[in-house]
Design a protein around this motif. Structure first.
Motif, PDB file in Angstrom:
ATOM      1  N   VAL A  31     -14.879 -43.594  19.435  1.00 33.61           N
ATOM      2  CA  VAL A  31     -14.709 -45.044  19.558  1.00 33.61           C
ATOM      3  C   VAL A  31     -15.766 -45.547  20.539  1.00 33.61           C
ATOM      4  N   VAL A  32     -16.461 -46.614  20.167  1.00 33.70           N
ATOM      5  CA  VAL A  32     -17.532 -47.153  21.014  1.00 33.70           C
ATOM      6  C   VAL A  32     -17.284 -48.627  21.276  1.00 33.70           C
ATOM      7  N   CYS A  33     -17.180 -48.994  22.546  1.00 31.95           N
ATOM      8  CA  CYS A  33     -17.110 -50.397  22.960  1.00 31.95           C
ATOM      9  C   CYS A  33     -18.455 -50.760  23.584  1.00 31.95           C
ATOM     10  N   GLY A  34     -19.041 -51.856  23.151  1.00 28.36           N
ATOM     11  CA  GLY A  34     -20.359 -52.196  23.662  1.00 28.36           C
ATOM     12  C   GLY A  34     -20.539 -53.672  23.922  1.00 28.36           C
ATOM     13  N   VAL A  35     -21.467 -53.972  24.806  1.00 23.62           N
ATOM     14  CA  VAL A  35     -21.826 -55.353  25.100  1.00 23.62           C
ATOM     15  C   VAL A  35     -23.344 -55.450  25.172  1.00 23.62           C
ATOM     16  N   GLN A  36     -23.877 -56.473  24.533  1.00 28.22           N
ATOM     17  CA  GLN A  36     -25.316 -56.743  24.564  1.00 28.22           C
ATOM     18  C   GLN A  36     -25.568 -57.859  25.566  1.00 28.22           C
ATOM     19  N   PHE A  37     -26.679 -57.790  26.289  1.00 28.37           N
ATOM     20  CA  PHE A  37     -26.936 -58.764  27.341  1.00 28.37           C
ATOM     21  C   PHE A  37     -28.438 -59.005  27.486  1.00 28.37           C
ATOM     22  N   GLU A 128     -15.891 -50.090  33.576  1.00 27.88           N
ATOM     23  CA  GLU A 128     -17.258 -49.605  33.783  1.00 27.88           C
ATOM     24  C   GLU A 128     -18.283 -50.712  33.570  1.00 27.88           C
ATOM     25  N   TRP A 129     -18.029 -51.607  32.645  1.00 27.82           N
ATOM     26  CA  TRP A 129     -18.931 -52.740  32.439  1.00 27.82           C
ATOM     27  C   TRP A 129     -18.982 -53.626  33.678  1.00 27.82           C
ATOM     28  N   GLU A 130     -17.819 -53.900  34.278  1.00 27.90           N
ATOM     29  CA  GLU A 130     -17.776 -54.740  35.469  1.00 27.90           C
ATOM     30  C   GLU A 130     -18.424 -54.042  36.665  1.00 27.90           C
ATOM     31  N   VAL A 131     -18.230 -52.721  36.774  1.00 28.10           N
ATOM     32  CA  VAL A 131     -18.905 -51.961  37.833  1.00 28.10           C
ATOM     33  C   VAL A 131     -20.420 -52.071  37.672  1.00 28.10           C
ATOM     34  N   PHE A 132     -20.905 -51.883  36.434  1.00 24.17           N
ATOM     35  CA  PHE A 132     -22.346 -51.989  36.174  1.00 24.17           C
ATOM     36  C   PHE A 132     -22.846 -53.403  36.415  1.00 24.17           C
ATOM     37  N   GLU A 142     -29.887 -60.858  39.511  1.00 23.70           N
ATOM     38  CA  GLU A 142     -29.694 -61.716  38.343  1.00 23.70           C
ATOM     39  C   GLU A 142     -28.375 -61.371  37.667  1.00 23.70           C
ATOM     40  N   LEU A 143     -27.699 -62.384  37.147  1.00 21.70           N
ATOM     41  CA  LEU A 143     -26.412 -62.198  36.492  1.00 21.70           C
ATOM     42  C   LEU A 143     -26.617 -61.715  35.060  1.00 21.70           C
ATOM     43  N   LEU A 144     -25.743 -60.833  34.624  1.00 21.26           N
ATOM     44  CA  LEU A 144     -25.771 -60.360  33.247  1.00 21.26           C
ATOM     45  C   LEU A 144     -24.779 -61.179  32.431  1.00 21.26           C
ATOM     46  N   ILE A 145     -25.284 -61.905  31.468  1.00 21.07           N
ATOM     47  CA  ILE A 145     -24.448 -62.727  30.611  1.00 21.07           C
ATOM     48  C   ILE A 145     -24.341 -62.066  29.238  1.00 21.07           C
ATOM     49  N   ASN A 234     -18.863 -69.022  18.238  1.00 20.97           N
ATOM     50  CA  ASN A 234     -17.942 -70.094  17.892  1.00 20.97           C
ATOM     51  C   ASN A 234     -18.720 -71.304  17.371  1.00 20.97           C
ATOM     52  N   VAL A 235     -18.330 -71.785  16.200  1.00 19.04           N
ATOM     53  CA  VAL A 235     -19.080 -72.875  15.573  1.00 19.04           C
ATOM     54  C   VAL A 235     -18.955 -74.185  16.344  1.00 19.04           C
ATOM     55  N   ASP A 236     -17.957 -74.313  17.191  1.00 21.56           N
ATOM     56  CA  ASP A 236     -17.753 -75.548  17.957  1.00 21.56           C
ATOM     57  C   ASP A 236     -18.445 -75.492  19.322  1.00 21.56           C
ATOM     58  N   THR A 237     -18.326 -74.346  20.003  1.00 17.58           N
ATOM     59  CA  THR A 237     -18.871 -74.233  21.358  1.00 17.58           C
ATOM     60  C   THR A 237     -20.213 -73.512  21.404  1.00 17.58           C
ATOM     61  N   PHE A 238     -20.588 -72.823  20.303  1.00 17.26           N
ATOM     62  CA  PHE A 238     -21.814 -72.020  20.244  1.00 17.26           C
ATOM     63  C   PHE A 238     -21.832 -70.943  21.325  1.00 17.26           C
ATOM     64  N   GLU A 239     -20.655 -70.422  21.635  1.00 21.41           N
ATOM     65  CA  GLU A 239     -20.523 -69.353  22.617  1.00 21.41           C
ATOM     66  C   GLU A 239     -19.712 -68.208  22.013  1.00 21.41           C
ATOM     67  N   ILE A 240     -19.851 -67.018  22.582  1.00 20.21           N
ATOM     68  CA  ILE A 240     -19.027 -65.906  22.137  1.00 20.21           C
ATOM     69  C   ILE A 240     -17.677 -65.985  22.850  1.00 20.21           C
ATOM     70  N   PRO A 241     -16.619 -65.446  22.244  1.00 20.55           N
ATOM     71  CA  PRO A 241     -15.283 -65.524  22.866  1.00 20.55           C
ATOM     72  C   PRO A 241     -15.235 -64.691  24.146  1.00 20.55           C
ATOM     73  N   SER A 242     -14.111 -64.795  24.856  1.00 20.03           N
ATOM     74  CA  SER A 242     -13.911 -63.948  26.026  1.00 20.03           C
ATOM     75  C   SER A 242     -13.806 -62.503  25.584  1.00 20.03           C
TER      76      SER A 242
END
Length: 272
Positions: A31-37, A128-132, A142-145, A234-242
């Motif tokens: 199982v792989v959980c990932g985030v792109q930034f 681990e993502w929050e630690v990184f 710089e902040l990672l968004i 999101n088609v209304d906010t043009f943002e990714i969900p939480s």
């Protein structure tokens, strides 16, 4: 040489327990959980600095790998892309993969290890993502968004899980299991399928990959079934969900899709 220093961990609120289908003998191997930034200041030096930061819990694994490609990358760079680095957990089956624009946390089955369930894997990834993220913010200033999330399930179906020959695929995949005449699947020598589905509620895209691969175990070949969800905007906010919201719903969508695309016969007789 890396010098191990104490790390500061942030306190996180874990998501509530989710309900999902359970098998006694599931074919799930990873199982792989990932985030792109986006991290314009990320450089090769950060691989070593991060290794020092987490060295009490993770060890650097050589050699380095080629970076995973992203469909969001455009333009031409004068510098070659940075590599992808692995950090293996000292305590459990966790694995962190890091490249200049992506952070991945893997659970990989070892031997006959029992699947710990998504309700344990996701909090480990989130921590681990929050630690990184906190470490990099202090290190690079710089902040990672997050720009995209990804959740992948890898299932390996070998002879113990119900697949020996290509003709057995029809007993595993429900859309190939048809009573309309005699099947000719026994004539297939190899197979590779890829399907993409739109997920509900602007969750993004679900990619299902099915291929016959060589197996390093006793069986010469097996069937690899991959479910990979990637977030949309999101088609209304043009943002990714939480993050909590998206991974919770993406996990439920993958579980439902897995149950829908595989037959009751294989689920009951081989996976328990």
């Amino acid at each position: 040489m890396f010098s191990c220093k104490p790390e500061i961990r942030s306190k996180l609120i874990m998501p509530e327990t989710q309900t999902s289908e359970s098998f006694l003998n599931p074919p799930l191997i990873e199982v792989v959980c990932g985030v792109q930034f986006e991290a314009p200041s990320f450089s090769s030096i950060h691989f070593g600095l991060y290794a020092n930061h987490v060295c009490r819990r993770f060890k650097y694994i050589a050699p380095e790998r080629s970076p995973l490609s992203t469909s969001d990358s455009f333009g031409i760079s004068e510098l070659p892309p940075l590599r992808r680095v692995w950090y293996e957990s000292i305590e459990d089956s966790g694995l962190i993969q890091l490249q200049s624009n992506r952070f991945l946390y893997n659970w990989r089955r070892k031997d006959q290890e029992e699947y710990p369930r998504f309700t344990r894997i996701f909090p480990a990834f989130e921590k681990e993502w929050e630690v990184f993220r906190e470490w990099y913010s202090g290190e690079a200033g710089e902040l990672l968004i997050p720009t995209k999330y990804q959740l992948t399930y890898l299932n390996e179906v070998d002879s113990e899980k119900g697949w020996k020959l290509p003709k057995d695929t029809s007993t595993i995949l429900s859309f190939l299991n048809s009573s309309r005449g005699e099947s000719i699947l026994h004539e297939i020598l190899s197979q590779q399928h890829k399907f993409q589905f739109r997920l509900p509620k602007d969750l993004g895209i679900l990619t299902v990959g099915i291929q016959q691969i060589s197996n390093k175990k006793e069986d010469p070949q097996c069937l690899l079934i991959e479910f990979s969800a990637s977030s949309g905007v999101n088609v209304d906010t043009f943002e990714i969900p939480s993050m909590d919201y998206w991974f919770s719903d993406a996990n439920k969508a993958i579980v439902k899709s897995f149950l829908s695309l595989t037959t009751d016969e294989i689920q009951n007789n081989y996976w328990g």
